[in-house]
Motif scaffolding. Structure first.
Motif, PDB file in Angstrom:
ATOM      1  N   GLN A 187      24.535 -23.408  16.322  1.00  0.00           N
ATOM      2  CA  GLN A 187      25.317 -22.252  15.835  1.00  0.00           C
ATOM      3  C   GLN A 187      26.516 -22.710  15.016  1.00  0.00           C
ATOM      4  N   GLU A 188      26.318 -23.718  14.131  1.00  0.00           N
ATOM      5  CA  GLU A 188      27.463 -24.186  13.326  1.00  0.00           C
ATOM      6  C   GLU A 188      28.060 -23.042  12.508  1.00  0.00           C
ATOM      7  N   ASN A 189      27.238 -22.025  12.184  1.00  0.00           N
ATOM      8  CA  ASN A 189      27.730 -20.938  11.326  1.00  0.00           C
ATOM      9  C   ASN A 189      28.884 -20.175  11.996  1.00  0.00           C
ATOM     10  N   HIS A 199      33.257 -20.916  11.031  1.00  0.00           N
ATOM     11  CA  HIS A 199      34.191 -20.218  10.111  1.00  0.00           C
ATOM     12  C   HIS A 199      34.544 -18.846  10.674  1.00  0.00           C
TER      13      HIS A 199
END
Ligand SMILES: CCS(=O)(=O)c1ccc(CC(=O)Nc2nc(-c3ccccc3)c(C(=O)c3ccccc3CC(C)C)s2)cc1
Length: 244
Positions: free
Chosen positions: A195-197, A200
């Motif tokens: 879930q790097e998204n 931000h």
């Protein structure tokens, strides 16, 4: 930073979050539909402004106390000077309380956990700061939409707290190093969860938190001018020290 160090850092922050979380998720899930009756809501709405502020300030200070304990168990935080620890808690503890409270926001009926049951915004009417209450509920909604796990919340809370951009830090570069480690820890957890998204989105949440907490300070200044006696002699000392 060897992976082992980052793993150990994440594990210690997650453990500290769990040990200082005041209420566990499963505990409050069971209470989700325990709502206040019409009479109880009326009673809160009939409280005077200063009574309700004092009532909330005491509960908020309880929650802040657990965040102070959480901070003390974070490796990078403990190594900082006393003054820098206080400076980070002054601006970060309310933000972490809001992140923690958001876990128990019931998005189906727009209620927050308060005084043992789940309360809608109308209960806080006598605080006379509707815009702050609306902002808190909106923030909680936004946090729920991210569906963070407890581990992600633990690392996010540590990042909210260990922030080198805070005012009046003595050893900013030391806080920067600690912040960098926690950032790596959060990215490691998000990478592991694929879930790097979220990264931000979490930085956007931090910007909302900052504006929310300055609104809280603004309301507290307004309240302290109108009710100096309550603010100076009836609020918990920790609340005054951190938020005044
Ligand atoms: C934080 C740890 S936890 O285990 O999640 C936990 C632990 C304990 C609880 C119970 C609890 O103290 N709930 C409170 N709710 C609110 C609140 C109030 C208005 C809207 C939304 C929530 C409290 C406040 O005092 C508050 C909080 C944010 C901004 C402003 C205020 C009021 C001003 C006058 C200080 S205290 C809830 C959750």
């Amino acid at each position: 930073h060897s992976l082992r160090n980052i793993d150990e850092l994440c594990a210690s922050i997650v453990r500290s979050h769990r040990e200082t979380s005041q209420y566990r998720v499963e505990e409050l899930q069971a209470l989700r539909w325990k709502l206040f009756s019409r009479e109880e809501i009326q009673a809160y709405q009939n409280k005077s402004v200063d009574d309700m502020w004092q009532h909330c300030a005491i509960r908020l200070t309880d929650a802040v106390q657990f965040v102070v304990e959480f901070a003390k168990h974070i490796p990078g935080f403990r190594m900082l000077s006393q003054n820098d620890q206080i400076a980070l808690l002054k601006t970060g503890s309310m933000e972490v309380v809001l992140v923690r409270m958001s876990r128990f926001f019931n998005t189906e009926n727009n209620t927050v956990f308060f005084d043992g049951k789940f309360a809608g915004a109308e209960i806080f009417k006598s605080l006379a700061c509707g815009d702050l209450i609306t902002a808190v509920f909106d923030f909680a909604h936004g946090m729920c939409a991210l569906k963070l796990t407890e581990q992600q919340i633990a690392l996010f809370s540590a990042l909210v707290l260990i922030n080198a951009d805070r005012p009046c830090l003595e050893d900013r570069s030391r806080v920067q190093r600690a912040q960098k480690s926690v950032e790596l820890g959060l990215m490691h957890i998000l990478h592991r969860d694929n879930q790097e998204n979220l990264m931000h989105k979490l930085y956007q949440r931090m910007a909302v938190l900052r504006s929310l907490c300055s609104l809280h300070m603004e309301k507290l200044r307004w309240f302290s001018q109108r009710y100096p006696l309550t603010a100076h002699s009836l609020f918990p000392p920790l609340y005054k020290e951190l938020f005044s």
